[in-house]
Motif scaffolding. Structure first.
Motif, PDB file in Angstrom:
ATOM      1  N   VAL A   1       0.800  -1.230   0.000  1.00  0.00           N
ATOM      2  CA  VAL A   1       0.000   0.000   0.000  1.00  0.00           C
ATOM      3  C   VAL A   1       0.837   1.287   0.000  1.00  0.00           C
ATOM      4  O   VAL A   1       0.319   2.362   0.291  1.00  0.00           O
ATOM      5  CB  VAL A   1      -0.983   0.013   1.202  1.00  0.00           C
ATOM      6  CG1 VAL A   1      -2.005  -1.110   1.076  1.00  0.00           C
ATOM      7  CG2 VAL A   1      -0.237  -0.085   2.542  1.00  0.00           C
TER       8      VAL A   1
ATOM      9  N   VAL B   1       0.198   5.103  -3.690  1.00  0.00           N
ATOM     10  CA  VAL B   1      -1.238   5.384  -3.544  1.00  0.00           C
ATOM     11  C   VAL B   1      -1.981   4.893  -4.781  1.00  0.00           C
ATOM     12  O   VAL B   1      -1.598   5.212  -5.902  1.00  0.00           O
ATOM     13  CB  VAL B   1      -1.465   6.894  -3.333  1.00  0.00           C
ATOM     14  CG1 VAL B   1      -2.957   7.190  -3.193  1.00  0.00           C
ATOM     15  CG2 VAL B   1      -0.713   7.384  -2.108  1.00  0.00           C
TER      16      VAL B   1
ATOM     17  N   ASP C   1      -6.044   7.458  13.852  1.00  0.00           N
ATOM     18  CA  ASP C   1      -6.496   6.828  12.610  1.00  0.00           C
ATOM     19  C   ASP C   1      -7.702   5.926  12.858  1.00  0.00           C
ATOM     20  O   ASP C   1      -8.617   5.866  12.038  1.00  0.00           O
ATOM     21  CB  ASP C   1      -5.349   6.023  11.987  1.00  0.00           C
ATOM     22  CG  ASP C   1      -4.320   6.932  11.317  1.00  0.00           C
ATOM     23  OD1 ASP C   1      -4.595   8.141  11.164  1.00  0.00           O
ATOM     24  OD2 ASP C   1      -3.246   6.433  10.952  1.00  0.00           O
ATOM     25  N   GLN C   2      -7.694   5.231  13.990  1.00  0.00           N
ATOM     26  CA  GLN C   2      -8.833   4.349  14.265  1.00  0.00           C
ATOM     27  C   GLN C   2     -10.123   5.144  14.493  1.00  0.00           C
ATOM     28  O   GLN C   2     -11.198   4.750  14.032  1.00  0.00           O
ATOM     29  CB  GLN C   2      -8.543   3.453  15.479  1.00  0.00           C
ATOM     30  CG  GLN C   2      -9.530   2.290  15.545  1.00  0.00           C
ATOM     31  CD  GLN C   2      -9.338   1.395  16.760  1.00  0.00           C
ATOM     32  OE1 GLN C   2      -8.263   1.356  17.348  1.00  0.00           O
ATOM     33  NE2 GLN C   2     -10.384   0.684  17.120  1.00  0.00           N
TER      34      GLN C   2
ATOM     35  N   HIS D   1     -11.254   6.255  11.009  1.00  0.00           N
ATOM     36  CA  HIS D   1     -11.819   5.118  10.264  1.00  0.00           C
ATOM     37  C   HIS D   1     -13.207   4.751  10.770  1.00  0.00           C
ATOM     38  O   HIS D   1     -14.155   4.606   9.992  1.00  0.00           O
ATOM     39  CB  HIS D   1     -10.895   3.901  10.347  1.00  0.00           C
ATOM     40  CG  HIS D   1     -11.495   2.674   9.735  1.00  0.00           C
ATOM     41  ND1 HIS D   1     -12.371   1.858  10.414  1.00  0.00           N
ATOM     42  CD2 HIS D   1     -11.383   2.151   8.490  1.00  0.00           C
ATOM     43  CE1 HIS D   1     -12.774   0.876   9.604  1.00  0.00           C
ATOM     44  NE2 HIS D   1     -12.175   1.035   8.444  1.00  0.00           N
TER      45      HIS D   1
ATOM     46  N   TYR E   1     -11.071   2.645  -0.948  1.00  0.00           N
ATOM     47  CA  TYR E   1     -11.548   1.776   0.133  1.00  0.00           C
ATOM     48  C   TYR E   1     -13.025   2.024   0.428  1.00  0.00           C
ATOM     49  O   TYR E   1     -13.820   1.097   0.551  1.00  0.00           O
ATOM     50  CB  TYR E   1     -10.688   2.038   1.372  1.00  0.00           C
ATOM     51  CG  TYR E   1     -11.123   1.351   2.643  1.00  0.00           C
ATOM     52  CD1 TYR E   1     -10.686   0.062   2.959  1.00  0.00           C
ATOM     53  CD2 TYR E   1     -11.953   2.001   3.558  1.00  0.00           C
ATOM     54  CE1 TYR E   1     -11.073  -0.556   4.146  1.00  0.00           C
ATOM     55  CE2 TYR E   1     -12.342   1.390   4.742  1.00  0.00           C
ATOM     56  CZ  TYR E   1     -11.895   0.108   5.026  1.00  0.00           C
ATOM     57  OH  TYR E   1     -12.285  -0.502   6.200  1.00  0.00           O
TER      58      TYR E   1
ATOM     59  N   MET F   1      -6.136   6.207  -1.758  1.00  0.00           N
ATOM     60  CA  MET F   1      -6.383   4.855  -1.236  1.00  0.00           C
ATOM     61  C   MET F   1      -7.674   4.829  -0.413  1.00  0.00           C
ATOM     62  O   MET F   1      -8.446   3.881  -0.498  1.00  0.00           O
ATOM     63  CB  MET F   1      -5.188   4.468  -0.369  1.00  0.00           C
ATOM     64  CG  MET F   1      -5.077   3.023  -0.014  1.00  0.00           C
ATOM     65  SD  MET F   1      -4.426   1.994  -1.355  1.00  0.00           S
ATOM     66  CE  MET F   1      -2.663   2.247  -1.191  1.00  0.00           C
TER      67      MET F   1
ATOM     68  N   GLY G   1      -7.111   0.364  -2.930  1.00  0.00           N
ATOM     69  CA  GLY G   1      -8.039   0.745  -1.866  1.00  0.00           C
ATOM     70  C   GLY G   1      -9.394   0.073  -2.054  1.00  0.00           C
ATOM     71  O   GLY G   1      -9.985  -0.444  -1.098  1.00  0.00           O
TER      72      GLY G   1
ATOM     73  N   SER H   1      -3.281   6.116   4.199  1.00  0.00           N
ATOM     74  CA  SER H   1      -4.662   6.513   4.499  1.00  0.00           C
ATOM     75  C   SER H   1      -5.086   6.047   5.886  1.00  0.00           C
ATOM     76  O   SER H   1      -4.780   4.922   6.304  1.00  0.00           O
ATOM     77  CB  SER H   1      -5.599   5.900   3.461  1.00  0.00           C
ATOM     78  OG  SER H   1      -6.946   6.058   3.866  1.00  0.00           O
ATOM     79  N   ALA H   2      -5.841   6.912   6.585  1.00  0.00           N
ATOM     80  CA  ALA H   2      -6.405   6.535   7.885  1.00  0.00           C
ATOM     81  C   ALA H   2      -7.393   5.383   7.733  1.00  0.00           C
ATOM     82  O   ALA H   2      -7.632   4.639   8.681  1.00  0.00           O
ATOM     83  CB  ALA H   2      -7.096   7.738   8.530  1.00  0.00           C
ATOM     84  N   MET H   3      -7.979   5.234   6.550  1.00  0.00           N
ATOM     85  CA  MET H   3      -8.942   4.150   6.324  1.00  0.00           C
ATOM     86  C   MET H   3      -8.242   2.786   6.291  1.00  0.00           C
ATOM     87  O   MET H   3      -8.864   1.755   6.512  1.00  0.00           O
ATOM     88  CB  MET H   3      -9.726   4.382   5.027  1.00  0.00           C
ATOM     89  CG  MET H   3     -10.468   5.702   4.986  1.00  0.00           C
ATOM     90  SD  MET H   3     -11.491   6.044   6.469  1.00  0.00           S
ATOM     91  CE  MET H   3     -12.900   4.981   6.153  1.00  0.00           C
TER      92      MET H   3
ATOM     93  N   ALA I   1      -4.792   2.479   7.824  1.00  0.00           N
ATOM     94  CA  ALA I   1      -4.043   2.429   9.087  1.00  0.00           C
ATOM     95  C   ALA I   1      -4.958   2.291  10.297  1.00  0.00           C
ATOM     96  O   ALA I   1      -4.547   1.751  11.324  1.00  0.00           O
ATOM     97  CB  ALA I   1      -3.180   3.687   9.224  1.00  0.00           C
ATOM     98  N   GLY I   2      -6.212   2.774  10.175  1.00  0.00           N
ATOM     99  CA  GLY I   2      -7.109   2.786  11.326  1.00  0.00           C
ATOM    100  C   GLY I   2      -8.154   1.688  11.325  1.00  0.00           C
ATOM    101  O   GLY I   2      -9.037   1.684  12.169  1.00  0.00           O
TER     102      GLY I   2
ATOM    103  N   ASN J   1       1.610   9.400   2.506  1.00  0.00           N
ATOM    104  CA  ASN J   1       0.965   9.250   3.806  1.00  0.00           C
ATOM    105  C   ASN J   1      -0.054   8.115   3.705  1.00  0.00           C
ATOM    106  O   ASN J   1      -0.957   8.172   2.878  1.00  0.00           O
ATOM    107  CB  ASN J   1       0.221  10.536   4.184  1.00  0.00           C
ATOM    108  CG  ASN J   1       1.136  11.735   4.246  1.00  0.00           C
ATOM    109  OD1 ASN J   1       2.252  11.634   4.740  1.00  0.00           O
ATOM    110  ND2 ASN J   1       0.680  12.866   3.726  1.00  0.00           N
TER     111      ASN J   1
ATOM    112  N   ARG K   1      -5.258  12.361   2.410  1.00  0.00           N
ATOM    113  CA  ARG K   1      -3.806  12.099   2.421  1.00  0.00           C
ATOM    114  C   ARG K   1      -3.248  11.833   1.027  1.00  0.00           C
ATOM    115  O   ARG K   1      -2.040  11.896   0.814  1.00  0.00           O
ATOM    116  CB  ARG K   1      -3.505  10.932   3.371  1.00  0.00           C
ATOM    117  CG  ARG K   1      -3.863  11.302   4.807  1.00  0.00           C
ATOM    118  CD  ARG K   1      -3.435  10.297   5.830  1.00  0.00           C
ATOM    119  NE  ARG K   1      -4.030  10.636   7.125  1.00  0.00           N
ATOM    120  CZ  ARG K   1      -3.943   9.896   8.225  1.00  0.00           C
ATOM    121  NH1 ARG K   1      -3.271   8.758   8.197  1.00  0.00           N
ATOM    122  NH2 ARG K   1      -4.511  10.277   9.343  1.00  0.00           N
TER     123      ARG K   1
END
Lengths: 141, 141
Positions: A73, A76, B52-53, B56, B82, B78, A81, A107-109, A111-112, A105, B10
């Motif tokens: 990942v 980008v 990040d969590q 998300h 997603y 990304m 995704g 994505s928070a989607m 990483a989170g 960077n 991002r």
């Protein structure tokens, strides 16, 4: 074990050689359905099928039949995704690999997301152990 | 009608002003849950939440409660990929907007997905009619 490897195509092919290295390693554990993603002859034009619908439907069928998704990942990519999103919603195991020191960077989607297993690494050798441990943990080998 | 607007954070904020224009237009049809995506103060660091969590889980809850997803897909992201993937797998209506003349190649996973409604456009004025027609066709207004 059927492995769906996801990597950037139209988002950029700067990591194509790395994808190929990862795919060759994954092949020691099972069948990689998307081996063309590591083909250095495939450019960011992304002409890996006669039409976009053909590519989408072929890849989606592979995603549905796979036991696990492994996604690099760092570059980008909208398609990567999308594949991760569909796989998570399907309840499939997903392993994401993000290279430290890259300019992007994450994505928070990604990483989170608690349902995603995320490995940070700096070179291919560092990937081997966590990838092996993840695949062994699935009990489908 | 609850609308989930998806745009790059991002992946790059070069279209943030356009996102804000689209969001303001969407607000004439219903509630836009993700209005912060058009905030010009939000940079590609993407700190739109404490972790990040948190980001998300908040965005996923919005996605789940939304009636429709509208995604601007010109800037490669990304997270947007997603969100689209999860929404398609959930069976939600998805409208994607791609700007002609951009330097990016739209992913085959977006362009080739029959469940996604895709509009190519060159400026915001051209978007109004197809966006309105799509939202009216959902019968939730």
């Amino acid at each position: 074990m059927k492995i769906y490897f996801a990597g950037s195509i139209r988002g950029g092919r700067q990591d194509a050689v790395l994808y190929e290295t990862i795919i060759q390693y994954l092949k020691t554990f099972g069948e990689v359905l998307t081996e063309h993603v590591g083909d250095p002859a495939l450019t960011s034009v992304g002409d890996d099928g006669p039409s976009d619908q053909f590519i989408h439907d072929r890849d989606l069928e592979w995603l549905q039949t796979s036991d696990v998704i492994v996604a690099e990942v760092t570059t980008v990519s909208m398609g990567v995704g999308y594949e991760i999103g569909r796989a998570v919603e399907m309840g499939k195991p997903v392993l994401c690999l993000f290279r430290e020191g890259a300019k992007t960077n994450l994505s928070a989607m990604i990483a989170g997301c608690e349902a995603i297993n995320l490995v940070h690494y700096s070179n291919f050798e560092e990937l081997k152990k966590p990838v092996q441990q993840f695949l062994f943990s699935l009990n489908v080998l």
